[in-house]
Motif scaffolding. Structure first.
Motif, PDB file in Angstrom:
ATOM      1  N   THR A  10      -8.591  -6.957   8.818  1.00 15.59           N
ATOM      2  CA  THR A  10      -7.748  -7.738   7.918  1.00 15.59           C
ATOM      3  C   THR A  10      -8.138  -8.026   6.464  1.00 15.59           C
ATOM      4  OG1 THR A  10      -8.250  -9.762   8.987  1.00 15.59           O
ATOM      5  CG2 THR A  10      -6.546  -8.624   9.805  1.00 15.59           C
ATOM      6  N   LEU A  45      -8.105  -5.218   4.192  1.00 12.13           N
ATOM      7  CA  LEU A  45      -6.744  -5.153   3.873  1.00 12.13           C
ATOM      8  C   LEU A  45      -6.530  -6.059   2.684  1.00 12.13           C
ATOM      9  CD1 LEU A  45      -4.113  -3.670   3.796  1.00 12.13           C
ATOM     10  CD2 LEU A  45      -3.484  -5.121   5.646  1.00 12.13           C
ATOM     11  N   ALA A  86      -4.664   1.224   1.758  1.00  9.93           N
ATOM     12  CA  ALA A  86      -3.858  -0.129   2.169  1.00  9.93           C
ATOM     13  C   ALA A  86      -2.856   0.238   3.292  1.00  9.93           C
ATOM     14  CB  ALA A  86      -3.330  -0.958   1.046  1.00  9.93           C
ATOM     15  N   LEU A  99      -4.525   1.421   6.529  1.00 11.98           N
ATOM     16  CA  LEU A  99      -5.093   0.200   7.287  1.00 11.98           C
ATOM     17  C   LEU A  99      -3.798  -0.743   7.865  1.00 11.98           C
ATOM     18  CD1 LEU A  99      -7.626  -0.753   7.712  1.00 11.98           C
ATOM     19  CD2 LEU A  99      -7.898  -2.058   5.738  1.00 11.98           C
ATOM     20  N   ILE A 100      -2.798  -0.861   7.263  1.00 10.58           N
ATOM     21  CA  ILE A 100      -1.483  -1.403   7.762  1.00 10.58           C
ATOM     22  C   ILE A 100      -1.150  -0.725   8.903  1.00 10.58           C
ATOM     23  CG2 ILE A 100       0.847  -1.738   7.426  1.00 10.58           C
ATOM     24  CD1 ILE A 100       0.444  -2.556   4.636  1.00 10.58           C
TER      25      ILE A 100
END
Length: 1241
Positions: A326, A329, A303, A306-307
């Motif tokens: 998104t 996530l 996560a 990915l952010i």
């Protein structure tokens, strides 16, 4: 025959298993999804195994599974085959190897028990196997029906028993009606605000399911023994009406008895626990997103990465290739423990971009973890008010509305941080009301304890006479829609409350509107209250009107509508009557299913009220209702606009607008906007001294004089109030008071100095600013689950995600600089250089198939819609000289402004190999079947002067039988794109320069006249001949030309606009437009001359317009070499003469037009008869004036008009066309008046 069958029935009596024996069966199951059409891709799974049923005691047996094989299919039938999935088989087989104990009595499966290590998904597969043994046999009947427990719930089953023809075997056929279940095993998620509409179901279905079991049963001394059985489940699904084409799910399963033997030894197994009965048990599917599959192990570092990736990829403009991440996530955050969420926050909170992305994404963690996270943030105070407002608003609206979470959410109503900002406090209270509404949608009766905090808040506000507290609490109660709040709301309503009520209009309005959602849940109680309010003649008109609106939200009966009509006939309040009549009139035309009965009642009411009140104008309160509904698509929309007025104010006191959407038997209130202007009402009163209504300078002066009394308004009362509701839930409201307006006026006044916020903005711009903002938002996650006969979960889901973004970079220079006050900007030259981006990408998915944490298969619709508008330019502004310059760089590379791309796929995924997903377009990209329709086109408009062009590309791939099935209009590949492309220009271009000069100054008439008089005498005479065919009109035109040539008034150059392609020291190419205005009494004249700027060019366009203040508008267009090559004229006029009806006439006449325009006109003309026929027009073949099209609209009544359109070769006409808006001021009597283009005088 019946005697033999009866003997067999008595012999089998019931389906039974011998507890001392072991039964061995082969089991096969298969499910596939597709359209059921040739040359279309499908997906599915297939499993096979051996099962043993081993007796443990008289009523207890054990199921053992062995030799499992699991395969998937993705491709085209007859061309592709099932493929083995050994890794997934191994994973499922490991759990199925555990023993499953179950109770079995009289052909009914009871409690199922197994190890806690076995997942619910695998237990459901076992339910699919055991459901074969759920059979109810009646020995005295061969055809019967009963309610029976099964994997789909407690549903109606129909049995037929007949002799099979083999020995003494009996065939039992069981058909289950899974739509007729007292306790149905299905589940909705994300649809609480979409109200179910039972009447819409009568128009058609979007899902139809049939389930059938066929058994071959051998009678034995112990009872009936199932030797063979098979089951078929067929489902048709469409996002519209299934009769217009559908996706299909076909599931089959079968068992065959292989061997019966004595049980050799007792089964030994470890601890087991109850897992429920045969009814399907739903798995918590929050993390099982159906549109993708990823490895969810160790989610925290994934996560975080990915952010970081999303923030970097979208740091300037939206990267459409990453927007689908998104959803990944969201999924990772949902499976993460709270400690992981808190840990990520601590790492990202110091980085603005990462912090914003995290806060925008964590709102989709819809359980206790998000409440704990927000509680910690509120206690620590480490969120800004804006961050807290946005995060809490979305989190509360996406929160699971279960009792525990509703109880925990109450804490935000008591936290000090919640009241640290007025808009945050509004959001907390309104959002809690929304949560209660969703809670009550799932739990009936809904406990009053859920809404009690809001009831207490409302009563406390009433006790303390706090208008703000009362309004807020009532709005929150309106969101909650809890029937238990009726008694409290009644205490705020005059004539309904037990004690006299004297409350401000805003509170009364909020109290009435707080009943809006209760109207659907408790219609009879709401009808009593609103009828009582509506009948009270001493109440303000606005409150009675609001009561009327809520009353009709309850869908009143014909008798109740008749009572209302009778009261209106005797009413003297024309505002109430006008509103009610116009609303009833709109409902009388309604075609949506929910208004079917109400529409009939409204038609009767309108006929009764029309003679007396049908002529009321827009000086009174009005309602507008428009809707449409299509049975083939089970889709429709409705729009309502309400304007509330009263006798005490010349301006509307309230204005509201509503939009609804109807889809698959549900009604969704999309957006509502509302405004109240109590302060303005008090300021202006019933009239404005000196106001005539013609919007002249004297009218503006009269309005300005009223505003001089602005300081006399009370500071604690709002001048203007506004609210917004989405999906029926009010999420925002604001009051604009006198102090707020005065602060704005002070901040932007010319005398404002460094204390003004605008001063800081100017200083920042001079230093250079850079601002970037993104907002990902999961707009919709609507999911529906039901079991299949295999014990696999069928899911129908829709996901709608958007990522918005904007980037602004700018630097300004002010010369001379501002040193003392902002007004110096008006005498300075401002230079600005800026570049940036604004846009969004919308992703939409629809999934229909099997979705588990282990694998997915089904049909998936996927679309992507990006909008990207980049900019880069330099500007110069000189306010004093009214000059504006704009420079754009030359177009060097093509870029996409807007596009739509979609397709439908057959998908197969599994968790063991998530990267090996199989995604096949449902219509092959390579093989074009005979029934495929595949149009492609590219259209471009190019400018060789400016070196740029605009292109529209489109490509479709559809099935040819789309005409028969509307669903197929939307299935297949779709691509539409709008692009800006570079074009080889006449000259090398450095920049494109726009120059706007609005400095008005008198200009000698001869300069304009010289240009206009370049027309030859012959061309002027030719133009005169086509203004109109009547001699009176020709004379008028001739006089007009004489006046134009004489120029009694001096023309003024109003504005000069240049658009030039600059090429270094070379002469620029482009266009130069000048607009002149000639002031004359009662006639407004304007002349526009557009000239082509460049070498050896004399192209010009000349436009002359004349508008009579009361009734007529004319325009003459000439263009080409010195404005002489082509010419046409336009004319529109209105009149309402004595003895006639109001009429609007329009005419277009041409003498010479370019060949391309002529060809285009002929093409359009060919389609006119067909379109006119579809719209209900009649056609007459007659020769009319050549090179002319004319139209007339005659107002036949207050709500209809007669239309006639004349073309050179034919005339089309239609009488009594219903007008979307009533003809304002229409009266059936004749009057000597003239009407403007927009309304009757």
């Amino acid at each position: 025959m019946w005697g033999l069958l009866l003997c067999c029935l008595v012999a089998l009596a019931k389906i039974s298993l011998n507890p001392k024996k072991t039964y061995e069966y082969t089991y096969k199951g298969m499910v596939n999804f597709g359209l059921g059409m040739p040359n279309h891709a499908e997906s599915g799974v297939r499993m096979a195994c051996k099962i043993k049923l081993i007796g443990v005691s008289e009523q207890t047996f054990v199921l053992q599974v062995s030799d499992l094989t699991f395969e998937d299919f993705n491709g085209f039938p007859k061309k592709n085959d099932f493929t083995a999935a050994p890794k997934l088989t191994e994973r499922i087989a490991a759990q199925l190897a555990k023993p499953f104990m179950f109770d079995y009595v009289g052909g009914h499966v009871g409690d199922i028990r197994t190890s806690a290590e076995v997942s619910d998904t695998v237990v459901n597969l076992v339910r699919g196997m055991l459901s074969f043994f759920q059979v109810t046999v009646k020995t005295t009947q061969k055809i019967y029906e009963l309610e029976e427990l099964g994997i789909h719930g407690m549903c109606q089953s129909n049995y037929v028993i007949e002799e099979s023809g083999k020995a003494q075997d009996v065939t039992i056929t069981k058909v289950m009606d899974v739509s007729n279940c007292r306790e149905r095993a299905d589940m909705y998620s994300g649809m609480a605000t979409a109200v179910f509409d039972s009447l819409a179901r009568q128009s058609g279905h979007s899902v139809i399911t049939t389930v059938r079991y066929v058994y071959t049963v051998k009678p034995t001394g112990e009872g009936g023994l199932i030797t063979r059985a098979h089951s078929v489940e067929q489902q048709d699904f469409s996002p519209f009406n299934v009769k217009g084409g559908s996706f299909k799910m076909h599931a089959t399963k079968e068992i065959a008895l292989c061997n019966v033997s004595e049980t050799a030894s007792a089964i030994i197994f470890g601890p087991i626990g109850s897992r429920g009965n045969l009814v399907y048990k739903f798995v918590n599917a929050e993390a099982n997103v159906p549109i993708m599959m990823q490895d969810l192990a160790n989610p925290v570092p994934k996560a975080k990465e990915l952010i970081k990736h999303l923030a970097e990829a979208n740091n300037y403009q939206i990267d459409s290739a990453t927007t689908e991440d998104t959803i990944k996530l969201y999924q990772l955050l949902r499976v993460m423990p709270y400690e992981g969420l808190d840990g990520i926050w601590k790492q990202v909170k110091e980085t603005e971009e990462h912090r914003r992305w995290f806060l925008d994404m964590i709102v989709e963690v819809s359980d206790a973890r998000i409440l704990k996270f927000l509680e910690t943030r509120f206690e620590a105070g480490d969120l800004s008010a804006s961050e807290a407002l946005q995060t809490l608003l979305l989190a509360m609206n996406h929160l699971q509305a279960i009792p525990d979470l509703v109880e925990k959410a109450k804490m935000f109503l008591h936290m000090p941080f919640s009241k640290s900002n007025i808009y945050l406090w509004h959001t907390v209270v309104l959002s809690y009301g929304s949560l209660v509404y969703k809670h009550c949608a799932n739990y009936s009766p809904c406990p009053v304890t859920a809404v009690q905090p809001l009831l207490d808040m409302a009563l406390e506000g009433l006790k303390n006479h706090s208008e703000a507290d009362m309004v807020l609490a009532l709005k929150a109660l309106g969101n909650a829609g809890h029937p238990g709040s009726i008694k409290t709301i009644m205490r705020f309503l005059p004539g309904v409350a037990a004690t006299p009520v004297d409350l401000p209009p805003r509170v009364l309005s909020a109290a009435v509107q707080s009943l809006r959602l209760i109207a659907a849940r408790e219609p009879h109680s709401v009808q009593e209250i609103t009828m009582s309010l509506f009948m009270q003649k001493n109440l303000p008109s606005e409150i009675r009107i609001l009561a009327f609106m809520i009353l009709f939200d309850t869908k009143p009966s014909v008798a109740l509508v008749s009572t209302v009509t009778a009261h209106l006939e005797e009413s003297n309040d024309l505002h109430v009557v006008s509103f009610a009549y116009s609303y009833l009139k709109g409902l009388a035309r309604s075609v949506t299913p929910d208004n079917h009965l109400l529409s009939t009642a409204s038609k009767i009411a309108v006929k009764i009220l029309a003679p007396k009140f049908g002529h009321l104008s827009y000086r009174y309160s009005k309602a507008l209702h428009m809707d449409w509904f299509n049975d083939d698509f089970l889709f429709g929309t409705a729009t309502e606009v309400f304007m509330l007025r009263s006798a005490t104010s010349m301006f509307p006191t309230e204005f509201m607008m509503k939009n609804k959407m109807y889809f698959i038997s549900r009604v969704l209130q999309l957006l509502e906007l509302g405004f109240q202007n109590e302060g303005i009402k008090e300021l202006f009163g019933t009239s404005i001294p000196g106001f005539k209504g013609d919007l002249s300078f004297s009218d503006l002066q009269a309005i300005f004089n009223v505003f001089k009394n602005f300081d006399n308004l009370p500071s604690d009362k709002p001048v203007l109030s506004a609210f917004s509701r989405v999906f029926g839930q009010e999420w925002f409201f604001a009051d604009v008071n006198k102090t707020f307006i005065q602060n704005i006026i002070t901040a932007v006044s010319a005398s404002a100095g460094k204390e003004s916020p605008l001063w800081a903005v100017i200083e920042n711009l001079q230093r250079g600013v850079s601002w970037h903002w993104t907002k990902p938002f999961l707009i919709a996650e609507a999911r529906y689950f039901q079991p299949t006969i295999l014990g696999l979960p069928l899911e129908i889901s829709k996901y709608y995600q958007v990522v918005n973004g904007i980037t602004v970079k700018a630097k300004a220079a002010v010369n001379p600089p501002v040193t003392q006050h902002i007004g110096q900007l008006l005498t300075s030259e401002i230079s600005l250089e800026t570049d940036g981006f604004i846009g969004f990408t919308k992703d939409f998915w629809m999934f229909y198939g099997i979705n588990t944490e282990l694998f997915q298969c089904g049909s998936e619709f996927k679309s992507k819609i990006p909008l990207a508008v980049p900019w880069k330019f330099a500007a110069k502004i000189n306010v004093r000289e009214k000059k504006f310059e704009l420079d754009f760089p030359a177009c060097k590379n093509d870029f996409e402004l807007f596009s739509v791309k979609s397709n439908v796929y057959a998908v197969s995924r599994n968790i063991v190999e998530p990267a090996m997903a199989k995604i096949t377009p449902i219509m092959s990209d390579t093989t074009m079947a005979p029934e495929t329709w595949h149009p492609r086109s590219t259209l471009c408009a190019e400018s060789y002067i400016y070196g740029a062009g605009l292109c529209v590309e489109s490509e479709l791939r559809r099935a040819s039988y789309k005409e028969e099935y509307p669903l197929y209009y939307f299935l297949g590949y779709t691509h539409l794109a709008v692009k800006v492309v570079p074009v080889e220009a006449i000259k090398a271009i450095e920049k494109i320069h726009f120059d706007i000069n609005a400095s008005t100054h008198p200009m000698p008439g001869h300069q304009l006249l010289e240009t206009l008089m370049r027309f030859s005498k012959e061309s002027i005479q030719r133009v005169r001949r086509f203004s109109d065919s009547g001699p009176g009109i020709r004379g008028s035109s001739h006089r007009h030309d004489n006046r134009m040539e004489g120029f009694d008034a001096t023309p003024e150059a109003v504005v000069n606009i240049k658009a030039l392609a600059m090429s270094g020291n070379q002469k620029p190419e482009g266009y130069d437009a000048v607009m002149y205005y000639t002031p004359e009494e009662d006639i407004h004249k304007a002349h526009v001359i557009v000239s082509h700027v460049g070498e050896a060019t004399n192209w010009k366009m000349c436009i002359n317009t004349a508008v009579n203040t009361h009734s007529e508008a004319k325009a003459q267009l000439r263009w080409g070499a010195e404005c002489q090559s082509y010419a046409m004229s336009l004319k529109a006029a209105t009149a309402h003469l004595p003895g006639s009806k109001p009429v609007l006439e329009a005419k277009a006449h041409w003498t010479r037009i370019p060949e391309t325009m002529a060809e285009m006109g002929k093409t359009i003309e060919r389609y006119i008869p067909g379109i006119a026929f579809l719209l209900g027009f009649y056609q007459q073949h007659e020769r009319n004036t050549k090179q002319e099209v004319s139209a007339s609209v005659v107002v036949a009544s207050a709500d209809s008009a007669d239309v006639k359109i004349k073309f050179p070769e034919y005339t089309v006409h239609h009488q009594a066309i219903t007008l979307p808006l009533p003809a304002a001021g229409f009266h059936p009597d004749t009057r000597n008046t003239t009407i403007t283009l927009f309304r009757c005088a």
